[in-house]
Design an enzyme around this catalytic site. Sequence first.
Site, PDB file in Angstrom:
ATOM      1  N   HIS A 163       1.142 -90.156 -77.311  1.00 49.74           N
ATOM      2  CA  HIS A 163       1.671 -90.817 -78.513  1.00 49.74           C
ATOM      3  C   HIS A 163       1.366 -90.002 -79.783  1.00 49.74           C
ATOM      4  O   HIS A 163       0.710 -90.492 -80.699  1.00 49.74           O
ATOM      5  CB  HIS A 163       1.096 -92.249 -78.628  1.00 49.74           C
ATOM      6  CG  HIS A 163       1.943 -93.164 -79.460  1.00 49.74           C
ATOM      7  ND1 HIS A 163       2.055 -94.506 -79.223  1.00 49.74           N
ATOM      8  CD2 HIS A 163       2.726 -92.922 -80.547  1.00 49.74           C
ATOM      9  CE1 HIS A 163       2.854 -95.058 -80.117  1.00 49.74           C
ATOM     10  NE2 HIS A 163       3.275 -94.113 -80.931  1.00 49.74           N
ATOM     11  N   GLU A 170      -0.650 -98.706 -73.525  1.00 52.43           N
ATOM     12  CA  GLU A 170      -1.423 -97.519 -73.946  1.00 52.43           C
ATOM     13  C   GLU A 170      -2.860 -97.904 -74.266  1.00 52.43           C
ATOM     14  O   GLU A 170      -3.083 -98.986 -74.816  1.00 52.43           O
ATOM     15  CB  GLU A 170      -0.787 -96.919 -75.211  1.00 52.43           C
ATOM     16  CG  GLU A 170       0.539 -96.285 -74.939  1.00 52.43           C
ATOM     17  CD  GLU A 170       1.213 -95.795 -76.225  1.00 52.43           C
ATOM     18  OE1 GLU A 170       0.529 -95.678 -77.269  1.00 52.43           O
ATOM     19  OE2 GLU A 170       2.411 -95.539 -76.179  1.00 52.43           O
ATOM     20  N   ARG A 228       8.956 -96.857 -77.759  1.00 57.69           N
ATOM     21  CA  ARG A 228       7.869 -97.699 -77.262  1.00 57.69           C
ATOM     22  C   ARG A 228       7.984 -97.765 -75.749  1.00 57.69           C
ATOM     23  O   ARG A 228       9.098 -97.884 -75.205  1.00 57.69           O
ATOM     24  CB  ARG A 228       7.963 -99.113 -77.845  1.00 57.69           C
ATOM     25  CG  ARG A 228       7.579 -99.226 -79.327  1.00 57.69           C
ATOM     26  CD  ARG A 228       6.079 -99.019 -79.551  1.00 57.69           C
ATOM     27  NE  ARG A 228       5.687 -99.176 -80.935  1.00 57.69           N
ATOM     28  CZ  ARG A 228       5.516 -98.182 -81.805  1.00 57.69           C
ATOM     29  NH1 ARG A 228       5.740 -96.930 -81.416  1.00 57.69           N
ATOM     30  NH2 ARG A 228       5.117 -98.419 -83.031  1.00 57.69           N
TER      31      ARG A 228
HETATM   32  C1  DGY Z   1       4.982 -95.468 -85.335  1.00 55.32           C
HETATM   33  O1  DGY Z   1       4.957 -95.053 -86.500  1.00 55.32           O
HETATM   34  O2  DGY Z   1       5.568 -96.506 -85.009  1.00 55.32           O
HETATM   35  C2  DGY Z   1       4.224 -94.672 -84.322  1.00 55.32           C
HETATM   36  O3  DGY Z   1       4.677 -94.944 -83.043  1.00 55.32           O
HETATM   37  C3  DGY Z   1       2.732 -94.920 -84.433  1.00 55.32           C
HETATM   38  O4  DGY Z   1       2.464 -96.223 -84.209  1.00 55.32           O
END
Ligand code: DGY
Length: 320
Positions: A286, A268, A239
Amino acid sequence: MKPYSVLVACQLPEAVERDLASALDVDFMPDARQRPVAELVARLDGRDALLLLAMTPADAALIEALPASVKAIATYSVGLDHIDLAAARKRGIAVLHTPDVLTDAVAETALLLLLGAARRATESIDLVRSGAWQGWTPTQLIGVELSGKTLGILGMGRIGRGIAERARAFGMTICYHNRSALPPDLAKGAVHHADAVEFLGAIDALAIACPLTEATRGFLDAERIAAMKPGAIVVNIARGPVIDDDALIAALQSGHVRAAGLDVFTNEPKLDPRYLNLGNAFLLPHIGSSTVESRRAMGRTLIDGFAALAAGRNPDNRVV
Ligand code: DGY
């Protein structure tokens, strides 16, 4: 047995929506994020569960407002930082997520980022696409190899271990920073560092694979970056807020951090625009778990979880 009745508050790949519709009683609300929360809450009346994405915060206010019929919140993600788990627990609402099935996809993305950062992918792609490439020379775009280097993994959970397994195949030595050391069968020779500064000083590349929590928010700040070897690489598939952007951008500008490979960002999709001007930042939107295989399997994991809840069993993918 009556199938679980679920409000799907997001748009999912067609095949996944088909799988959900054939196993559950579903109501699709693909524009839920653009709609007022009160509308989402009203649509949930009489439904058993809410299915959402990591981009939709399920904070205490939303959880407290959920109709009494709602017994579960399911997130189409492994990450849980957008859900107030304590508020769900307080209301007796189960929380499901999608672990395991995206581990390979995300670990592969981490290797893509490591390689892209080490081998100057952004500058290379820009050179070819701009038409300015003059042909091979021994001096152009010289990167570094992964082989023989030490990779430090922040967060040695399923994804961290998946990254370790792949990085070993590239000839890297692995160490990791976790609150506690893993048993030998999981660590597979990776060296545990309990101290963050000692850990960062021992590695040539950092792969961030930890959940976002109050303990990891802002982990990679200026002081910790200063503890890294000059010329180290930073990769993030977890993250964005685990990194202090001001600190990383300054280190990329000075070259103290050779290059970064980032798939996730604070705020984001409005990432810090300074990243866009950095040739040594290899940036992805992402896409960590974006594979045909994992998208479908994520849906099936949630379907199995709902089926278990409907049958009064405890699903493997339940966190609360
Ligand atoms: C997750 O699965 O946490 C990915 O980052 C998509 O949100």
